[in-house]
Design an enzyme around this catalytic site. Structure first.
Site, PDB file in Angstrom:
ATOM      1  N   MET A 291      41.773 -13.810 -48.312  1.00  0.00           N
ATOM      2  CA  MET A 291      41.885 -13.352 -47.324  1.00  0.00           C
ATOM      3  C   MET A 291      43.864 -14.320 -46.777  1.00  0.00           C
ATOM      4  SD  MET A 291      38.918 -15.025 -44.510  1.00  0.00           S
ATOM      5  CE  MET A 291      37.086 -14.276 -44.785  1.00  0.00           C
TER       6      MET A 291
ATOM      7  N   HIS B  28      30.403 -16.646 -54.398  1.00  0.00           N
ATOM      8  CA  HIS B  28      30.890 -15.693 -54.345  1.00  0.00           C
ATOM      9  C   HIS B  28      32.362 -15.804 -53.312  1.00  0.00           C
ATOM     10  CE1 HIS B  28      31.303 -11.821 -51.373  1.00  0.00           C
ATOM     11  NE2 HIS B  28      31.972 -12.568 -50.150  1.00  0.00           N
TER      12      HIS B  28
ATOM     13  N   SER C  25      29.012 -18.316 -50.637  1.00  0.00           N
ATOM     14  CA  SER C  25      30.484 -18.176 -50.157  1.00  0.00           C
ATOM     15  C   SER C  25      31.414 -19.084 -50.656  1.00  0.00           C
ATOM     16  CB  SER C  25      30.664 -17.337 -48.843  1.00  0.00           C
ATOM     17  OG  SER C  25      31.860 -17.356 -48.182  1.00  0.00           O
TER      18      SER C  25
ATOM     19  N   ASP D 201      27.263  -9.286 -47.094  1.00  0.00           N
ATOM     20  CA  ASP D 201      27.861 -10.003 -46.809  1.00  0.00           C
ATOM     21  C   ASP D 201      28.106 -10.587 -45.436  1.00  0.00           C
ATOM     22  OD1 ASP D 201      29.728 -12.576 -47.332  1.00  0.00           O
ATOM     23  OD2 ASP D 201      31.080 -11.305 -47.918  1.00  0.00           O
ATOM     24  N   GLY D 202      27.712 -11.340 -44.155  1.00  0.00           N
ATOM     25  CA  GLY D 202      27.618 -12.005 -43.352  1.00  0.00           C
ATOM     26  C   GLY D 202      26.278 -12.306 -42.817  1.00  0.00           C
ATOM     27  N   GLY D 203      26.788 -13.472 -41.986  1.00  0.00           N
ATOM     28  CA  GLY D 203      25.236 -13.902 -40.885  1.00  0.00           C
ATOM     29  C   GLY D 203      24.369 -13.917 -41.728  1.00  0.00           C
TER      30      GLY D 203
ATOM     31  N   MET E 188      40.019  -9.309 -49.598  1.00  0.00           N
ATOM     32  CA  MET E 188      39.098  -9.063 -47.902  1.00  0.00           C
ATOM     33  C   MET E 188      41.896  -8.811 -48.091  1.00  0.00           C
ATOM     34  SD  MET E 188      36.355 -11.120 -45.847  1.00  0.00           S
ATOM     35  CE  MET E 188      37.048 -11.591 -47.598  1.00  0.00           C
TER      36      MET E 188
ATOM     37  N   ASP F 102      36.177 -15.273 -51.206  1.00  0.00           N
ATOM     38  CA  ASP F 102      37.123 -14.541 -50.035  1.00  0.00           C
ATOM     39  C   ASP F 102      38.241 -15.111 -50.149  1.00  0.00           C
ATOM     40  OD1 ASP F 102      34.700 -13.186 -48.404  1.00  0.00           O
ATOM     41  OD2 ASP F 102      33.704 -15.219 -48.205  1.00  0.00           O
TER      42      ASP F 102
ATOM     43  N   HIS G 293      36.360 -11.063 -53.575  1.00  0.00           N
ATOM     44  CA  HIS G 293      36.044 -10.294 -52.269  1.00  0.00           C
ATOM     45  C   HIS G 293      36.997 -10.556 -52.168  1.00  0.00           C
ATOM     46  CE1 HIS G 293      34.376  -9.035 -48.030  1.00  0.00           C
ATOM     47  NE2 HIS G 293      34.672  -8.459 -48.424  1.00  0.00           N
TER      48      HIS G 293
ATOM     49  N   GLY H 213      36.405 -11.863 -41.947  1.00  0.00           N
ATOM     50  CA  GLY H 213      37.742 -13.179 -41.046  1.00  0.00           C
ATOM     51  C   GLY H 213      37.133 -14.497 -41.247  1.00  0.00           C
ATOM     52  N   PHE H 214      35.778 -14.669 -41.305  1.00  0.00           N
ATOM     53  CA  PHE H 214      35.510 -16.187 -40.787  1.00  0.00           C
ATOM     54  C   PHE H 214      33.963 -16.258 -40.706  1.00  0.00           C
ATOM     55  CE2 PHE H 214      38.804 -14.876 -37.435  1.00  0.00           C
ATOM     56  CZ  PHE H 214      40.077 -16.057 -38.246  1.00  0.00           C
ATOM     57  N   GLY H 215      33.735 -17.440 -41.837  1.00  0.00           N
ATOM     58  CA  GLY H 215      31.846 -17.781 -41.718  1.00  0.00           C
ATOM     59  C   GLY H 215      31.360 -17.485 -40.031  1.00  0.00           C
TER      60      GLY H 215
ATOM     61  N   MET I  49      29.577  -5.243 -45.426  1.00  0.00           N
ATOM     62  CA  MET I  49      29.564  -6.418 -44.325  1.00  0.00           C
ATOM     63  C   MET I  49      29.082  -6.332 -43.615  1.00  0.00           C
ATOM     64  SD  MET I  49      32.695  -8.257 -45.333  1.00  0.00           S
ATOM     65  CE  MET I  49      32.608  -8.925 -44.476  1.00  0.00           C
TER      66      MET I  49
HETATM   67  C1  DX5 Z   1      33.328 -13.336 -44.184  1.00  0.00           C
HETATM   68  C2  DX5 Z   1      33.262 -12.936 -45.342  1.00  0.00           C
HETATM   69  C3  DX5 Z   1      31.906 -13.615 -45.979  1.00  0.00           C
HETATM   70  C4  DX5 Z   1      31.730 -15.133 -45.099  1.00  0.00           C
HETATM   71  C5  DX5 Z   1      30.670 -15.241 -45.304  1.00  0.00           C
HETATM   72  O1  DX5 Z   1      34.761 -12.335 -44.514  1.00  0.00           O
HETATM   73  O2  DX5 Z   1      33.403 -12.434 -45.805  1.00  0.00           O
HETATM   74  O3  DX5 Z   1      31.209 -14.123 -47.663  1.00  0.00           O
HETATM   75  O4  DX5 Z   1      32.136 -16.756 -45.608  1.00  0.00           O
HETATM   76  O5  DX5 Z   1      29.558 -16.601 -44.422  1.00  0.00           O
HETATM   77  P1  DX5 Z   1      28.423 -16.729 -43.448  1.00  0.00           P
HETATM   78  O6  DX5 Z   1      27.057 -16.650 -44.525  1.00  0.00           O
HETATM   79  O7  DX5 Z   1      28.639 -18.025 -42.849  1.00  0.00           O
HETATM   80  O8  DX5 Z   1      28.560 -15.435 -42.332  1.00  0.00           O
HETATM   81 ZN    ZN Z   2      32.800 -12.215 -48.439  1.00  0.00          ZN
END
Ligand code: DX5
Ligand code: ZN
Length: 219
Positions: free
Chosen positions: A39, A35, A10, A175-177, A70, A37, A68, A144-146, A139
């Site tokens: 927002m 990927h 991402s 996607d996420g963590g 959002m 993101d 993606h 919203g955040f990495g 998700m």
């Molecule tokens: C969150 C995004 C993710 C995010 C993943 O809203 O959709 O793609 O960037 O970041 P990490 O891998 O740091 O959780």
């Molecule tokens: Zn994403």
């Protein structure tokens, strides 16, 4: 259980001041997809990039641009993201009342159509649109955040959606963590595409970071 797991870094965690260079770097480091993101500060509490940025990075890679969205509403922007050079456009099931229409719009723009589910949304949300889908994005953090922690309860959701997909040619993306510590559980549950922001871009080399996630998923 999956023969091949695709890694989609991402670019949310990339250096936005050097985005073209960052995209070329993850491409050269062996990523499968890129990927993106998007927002809007309304559907999610953060604002990132728009179709102009997708168009700007498009010449920097031939790999799949996995976009993606959002954003709510999504429908008015689908054509612009398609024209910008997206390959896959994913909307959120929670972002509007007419998911079936959004998916039709994406495919009629000539793009692959995806739906994403935030952590509280049950898998049943996609039962009646399965045949309009090329991708389901689960998700595993609140969007919203990495850099957030993986929500373990999502592993069952991944497995349930893999069963729902059956023999359909639909990608199942998480996607996420996602890190080398969580990738194995996702792949075992049936995911075949793993998005990773922080785990790719923070420290070390991109090549090693991508390889570590891939190795953990395929173990
Ligand atoms: C969150 C995004 C993710 C995010 C993943 O809203 O959709 O793609 O960037 O970041 P990490 O891998 O740091 O959780
Ligand atoms: Zn994403």
């Amino acid at each position: 259980m999956t023969s091949e797991v695709l890694i989609a870094p991402s670019i949310l965690s990339a250096d936005f001041a050097r985005l073209g260079e960052e995209v070329r770097a993850i491409d050269a480091a062996g990523c499968d997809w890129v990927h993106v993101d998007v927002m809007d500060g309304h559907f999610v509490p953060n604002i990132t990039i728009g179709p102009g940025v997708v168009a700007a990075i498009r010449p920097h890679t031939r790999k799949v641009l996995d976009v993606h969205l959002m954003i709510a509403p999504a429908d008015p922007f689908i054509e612009a993201f398609a024209a910008a050079g997206s390959d896959i456009i994913t909307v959120h099931a929670e972002a509007g009342p007419h998911l079936d229409r959004s998916l039709q719009l994406i495919r009629s723009a000539g793009k692959k159509a995806g739906v994403s589910l935030t952590p509280q949304t049950p898998e049943s949300a996609i039962v009646y649109v399965l045949d309009r889908l090329d991708l389901v994005l689960v998700m595993t953090v609140n969007p919203g955040f990495g850099g957030q922690a993986f929500i373990p309860a999502m592993v069952d959701k991944i497995a349930n959606i893999r069963a729902m997909i059956g023999a359909r040619p639909i990608h199942l993306e998480v996607d996420g963590g996602v890190t080398p510590d969580t990738a194995g559980a996702c792949a075992k549950a049936g995911a075949n595409v793993l998005v990773a922001g922080s785990a790719v871009f923070k420290g070390g080399t991109y090549r090693e970071n991508i390889a570590a996630i891939r190795a953990a998923a395929q173990k």
